[in-house]
Motif scaffolding. Structure first.
Motif, PDB file in Angstrom:
ATOM      1  N   ALA A  33     -45.611 -55.692  -1.897  1.00  0.00           N
ATOM      2  CA  ALA A  33     -46.733 -56.214  -1.140  1.00  0.00           C
ATOM      3  C   ALA A  33     -46.465 -57.685  -0.830  1.00  0.00           C
ATOM      4  O   ALA A  33     -45.813 -58.377  -1.614  1.00  0.00           O
ATOM      5  CB  ALA A  33     -48.024 -56.065  -1.944  1.00  0.00           C
ATOM      6  N   ILE A  51     -50.776 -58.050   2.911  1.00  0.00           N
ATOM      7  CA  ILE A  51     -50.489 -56.747   3.494  1.00  0.00           C
ATOM      8  C   ILE A  51     -49.824 -55.881   2.442  1.00  0.00           C
ATOM      9  O   ILE A  51     -49.068 -56.381   1.602  1.00  0.00           O
ATOM     10  CB  ILE A  51     -49.606 -56.908   4.751  1.00  0.00           C
ATOM     11  N   ASN A  52     -50.119 -54.592   2.489  1.00  0.00           N
ATOM     12  CA  ASN A  52     -49.549 -53.719   1.467  1.00  0.00           C
ATOM     13  C   ASN A  52     -48.130 -53.291   1.849  1.00  0.00           C
ATOM     14  O   ASN A  52     -47.589 -53.697   2.883  1.00  0.00           O
ATOM     15  CB  ASN A  52     -50.458 -52.517   1.202  1.00  0.00           C
ATOM     16  N   GLY A  56     -50.144 -50.426   5.998  1.00  0.00           N
ATOM     17  CA  GLY A  56     -51.324 -49.636   6.262  1.00  0.00           C
ATOM     18  C   GLY A  56     -52.626 -50.273   5.818  1.00  0.00           C
ATOM     19  O   GLY A  56     -53.714 -49.812   6.184  1.00  0.00           O
ATOM     20  N   SER A  57     -52.527 -51.332   5.050  1.00  0.00           N
ATOM     21  CA  SER A  57     -53.714 -52.025   4.564  1.00  0.00           C
ATOM     22  C   SER A  57     -53.465 -53.523   4.618  1.00  0.00           C
ATOM     23  O   SER A  57     -52.381 -53.989   4.238  1.00  0.00           O
ATOM     24  CB  SER A  57     -54.012 -51.591   3.125  1.00  0.00           C
ATOM     25  N   SER A  58     -54.458 -54.271   5.071  1.00  0.00           N
ATOM     26  CA  SER A  58     -54.323 -55.724   5.126  1.00  0.00           C
ATOM     27  C   SER A  58     -55.654 -56.373   4.780  1.00  0.00           C
ATOM     28  O   SER A  58     -56.709 -55.734   4.792  1.00  0.00           O
ATOM     29  CB  SER A  58     -53.839 -56.182   6.506  1.00  0.00           C
ATOM     30  N   ASP A  59     -55.560 -57.639   4.474  1.00  0.00           N
ATOM     31  CA  ASP A  59     -56.734 -58.423   4.066  1.00  0.00           C
ATOM     32  C   ASP A  59     -56.545 -59.819   4.625  1.00  0.00           C
ATOM     33  O   ASP A  59     -55.442 -60.365   4.567  1.00  0.00           O
ATOM     34  CB  ASP A  59     -56.824 -58.452   2.537  1.00  0.00           C
ATOM     35  N   SER A  71     -48.614 -58.883   9.649  1.00  0.00           N
ATOM     36  CA  SER A  71     -47.943 -57.622   9.930  1.00  0.00           C
ATOM     37  C   SER A  71     -46.580 -57.656   9.248  1.00  0.00           C
ATOM     38  O   SER A  71     -46.149 -58.697   8.748  1.00  0.00           O
ATOM     39  CB  SER A  71     -47.790 -57.400  11.439  1.00  0.00           C
ATOM     40  N   GLY A 104     -50.599 -48.032  -2.836  1.00  0.00           N
ATOM     41  CA  GLY A 104     -51.927 -48.617  -2.807  1.00  0.00           C
ATOM     42  C   GLY A 104     -52.126 -49.703  -1.768  1.00  0.00           C
ATOM     43  O   GLY A 104     -51.367 -49.838  -0.809  1.00  0.00           O
ATOM     44  N   LYS A 105     -53.148 -50.462  -2.000  1.00  0.00           N
ATOM     45  CA  LYS A 105     -53.568 -51.464  -1.036  1.00  0.00           C
ATOM     46  C   LYS A 105     -52.880 -52.805  -1.290  1.00  0.00           C
ATOM     47  O   LYS A 105     -51.843 -52.865  -1.950  1.00  0.00           O
ATOM     48  CB  LYS A 105     -55.094 -51.574  -1.082  1.00  0.00           C
ATOM     49  N   THR A 106     -53.459 -53.888  -0.773  1.00  0.00           N
ATOM     50  CA  THR A 106     -52.823 -55.192  -0.869  1.00  0.00           C
ATOM     51  C   THR A 106     -52.772 -55.671  -2.313  1.00  0.00           C
ATOM     52  O   THR A 106     -53.509 -55.219  -3.183  1.00  0.00           O
ATOM     53  CB  THR A 106     -53.575 -56.217  -0.021  1.00  0.00           C
TER      54      THR A 106
END
Length: 127
Positions: A33, A51-52, A56-59, A71, A104-106
């Motif tokens: 990440a 970003i993960n 697919g997931s960002s914050d 990105s 998973g996510k970020t």
């Protein structure tokens, strides 16, 4: 060893745009990440975006939402920060960061969430 090298900083007028890039080496990039942080003179380092592992997931921090976009391109081992509508208060050294998180996510918004850091690139926004 792990290296993160930022580029793309510079001097820009308020309202302008810059695209920062962070090239990673020495790690399996697609398993990490990534994050962007910044530090202005006399201030603490603060979270900008994350970003993960697969994009697919960002914050994004509230103060950059709608202006900055993170990105990544895993084929190029590079993470980007597109910065639009820049303001003088965006002036800072921008750092990219990485930590192992293959699912998973970020990774998170805290400095302690990231093991590896780049040297930073200066962004100066004139009014």
């Amino acid at each position: 060893q792990v290296q993160l090298v930022e580029s793309g900083g510079g001097l820009v007028q308020a309202g302008g745009s810059l695209r920062l890039a962070c090239a990673a080496s020495g790690l399996a990039f697609s398993l990490y990440a990534m994050g962007w942080f910044r530090q202005a003179p006399g201030k603490e380092r603060e979270f900008v975006a994350a970003i993960n592992w697969n994009g697919g997931s960002s914050d994004h921090a509230d103060f950059v939402k709608g202006r900055f976009t993170i990105s990544r391109d895993n084929a190029l081992n590079t993470v980007y920060l597109q910065m639009n509508s820049l303001k003088p208060e965006d002036t800072a050294v921008y750092y990219c960061a990485a930590d192992w998180q293959p699912t998973g996510k970020t990774r998170g918004r805290r400095i302690m969430d990231y093991m590896y850091w780049g040297q930073g690139t200066q962004v100066t926004v004139s009014s």
